[in-house]
Write a protein that holds these residues in place. Structure first.
Motif, PDB file in Angstrom:
ATOM      1  N   PHE A 110      -4.530   6.095   2.219  1.00 48.63           N
ATOM      2  CA  PHE A 110      -3.940   5.132   1.433  1.00 48.63           C
ATOM      3  C   PHE A 110      -4.428   4.869   0.134  1.00 48.63           C
ATOM      4  O   PHE A 110      -5.658   5.243  -0.222  1.00 48.63           O
ATOM      5  CB  PHE A 110      -4.320   3.882   2.301  1.00 48.63           C
ATOM      6  CG  PHE A 110      -3.438   3.672   3.586  1.00 48.63           C
ATOM      7  CD1 PHE A 110      -3.735   4.252   4.561  1.00 48.63           C
ATOM      8  CD2 PHE A 110      -2.355   2.668   3.570  1.00 48.63           C
ATOM      9  CE1 PHE A 110      -2.948   4.236   5.829  1.00 48.63           C
ATOM     10  CE2 PHE A 110      -1.389   2.791   4.603  1.00 48.63           C
ATOM     11  CZ  PHE A 110      -1.637   3.425   5.810  1.00 48.63           C
ATOM     12  N   GLY A 111      -3.588   4.298  -0.786  1.00 49.02           N
ATOM     13  CA  GLY A 111      -4.058   3.895  -2.061  1.00 49.02           C
ATOM     14  C   GLY A 111      -4.938   2.481  -1.939  1.00 49.02           C
ATOM     15  O   GLY A 111      -5.035   1.783  -0.912  1.00 49.02           O
ATOM     16  N   PRO A 112      -5.046   1.960  -3.128  1.00 51.38           N
ATOM     17  CA  PRO A 112      -6.009   0.870  -3.142  1.00 51.38           C
ATOM     18  C   PRO A 112      -5.233  -0.730  -2.957  1.00 51.38           C
ATOM     19  O   PRO A 112      -5.845  -1.937  -2.649  1.00 51.38           O
ATOM     20  CB  PRO A 112      -6.713   0.754  -4.586  1.00 51.38           C
ATOM     21  CG  PRO A 112      -5.849   1.525  -5.497  1.00 51.38           C
ATOM     22  CD  PRO A 112      -5.015   2.597  -4.412  1.00 51.38           C
ATOM     23  N   GLY A 113      -3.791  -0.426  -2.934  1.00 50.51           N
ATOM     24  CA  GLY A 113      -3.017  -1.606  -2.653  1.00 50.51           C
ATOM     25  C   GLY A 113      -2.689  -2.266  -4.308  1.00 50.51           C
ATOM     26  O   GLY A 113      -3.373  -2.132  -5.076  1.00 50.51           O
ATOM     27  N   PHE A 134       0.763  -1.109   0.160  1.00 49.40           N
ATOM     28  CA  PHE A 134      -0.068   0.295   0.036  1.00 49.40           C
ATOM     29  C   PHE A 134       0.894   1.233   0.073  1.00 49.40           C
ATOM     30  O   PHE A 134       1.797   1.372   0.906  1.00 49.40           O
ATOM     31  CB  PHE A 134      -0.931   0.004   1.308  1.00 49.40           C
ATOM     32  CG  PHE A 134      -1.710  -1.024   1.316  1.00 49.40           C
ATOM     33  CD1 PHE A 134      -1.957  -2.125   2.050  1.00 49.40           C
ATOM     34  CD2 PHE A 134      -3.184  -0.733   0.558  1.00 49.40           C
ATOM     35  CE1 PHE A 134      -2.798  -3.085   1.972  1.00 49.40           C
ATOM     36  CE2 PHE A 134      -4.259  -1.638   0.618  1.00 49.40           C
ATOM     37  CZ  PHE A 134      -4.100  -2.887   1.410  1.00 49.40           C
TER      38      PHE A 134
END
Lengths: 115, 113
Positions: free
Chosen positions: B104-107, B90
């Protein structure tokens, strides 16, 4: 060495009732705490936070309580809704360098809100 | 509008390969991070950059090299991939002054075969 612990891996609550998610920490240097919500295949989403100078912070249906002497915090969701079903992560911060903060996360509690 | 985005979302590769993951944020934040979530679901910080400067570097193998071309981008390059690198990575970003609230980003789900 797990400094942030969420001892309940899962919790099931009926719609409309209160959900209480718990978190314990061991590092007394932690001075800022956060709750994140995570849906499958998505990143954690910031929910609510609390500074160690407070013992309660409220935002709509979400309230976080901090008991520093017990090194314990909890997230209350009232009333619980089906859309609240997700994994909830507790995180703590106490170490930062420049403008960056090292967050330490718990392993999460999966909340299921049933109809 | 996506605040923190990552590409690719999924990455399946063989042991020994080299791969990169890209991250971009449009929040105007100065600080960006890489976290790793392993099979036990622990989310652990790996690196942090502030305006292209490395400021946090946890005990991560030097096969992992972050690169920040500008303050809106933080990429992660991994050399000689190993089975144990399989995880979800992430990216996150935060505001000053201390950066506790991180977005956070989506991973990126990395599977090393």
């Amino acid at each position: 060495d797990q400094q942030v612990k969420q001892n309940s891996p899962s919790l099931s609550v009926q719609e409309g009732r209160i959900s209480i998610l718990n978190c314990d920490y061991t590092n007394s240097m932690f001075d800022y705490f956060l709750w994140y919500k995570k849906y499958p295949a998505e990143g954690p989403t910031f929910l609510i936070s609390i500074s160690s100078i407070k013992d309660k912070n409220e935002d709509g249906r979400f309230t976080v309580f901090l008991n520093k002497s017990a090194k314990h915090l909890s997230l209350h969701i009232v009333p619980s809704q089906p859309g609240d079903s997700a994994v909830y992560f507790c995180a703590a911060s106490g170490e930062f360098r420049g403008t960056a903060s090292k967050l330490t996360f718990g392993t999460g509690t999966r909340l299921q809100v049933t109809l | 509008d996506t605040a923190v985005s990552q590409t690719p979302k999924y990455l399946v590769t063989q042991m020994g390969n080299d791969k990169s993951i890209k991250c971009e944020q449009n929040l105007g934040h100065d600080t960006m991070y890489w976290y790793k979530q392993d099979s036990k679901k622990f989310l652990k910080i790996m690196f942090s950059y502030n305006n292209k400067e490395l400021i946090i570097n946890e005990t991560v193998p030097n096969r992992f090299s972050p690169k920040s071309p500008d303050k809106a981008h933080l990429n992660l390059h991994i050399n000689s991939l190993e089975l144990g690198d399989s995880a979800v990575y992430f990216c996150a970003s935060s505001l000053q002054p201390r950066g506790e609230t991180q977005y956070f980003g989506p991973g990126t789900r990395l599977l090393v075969l």
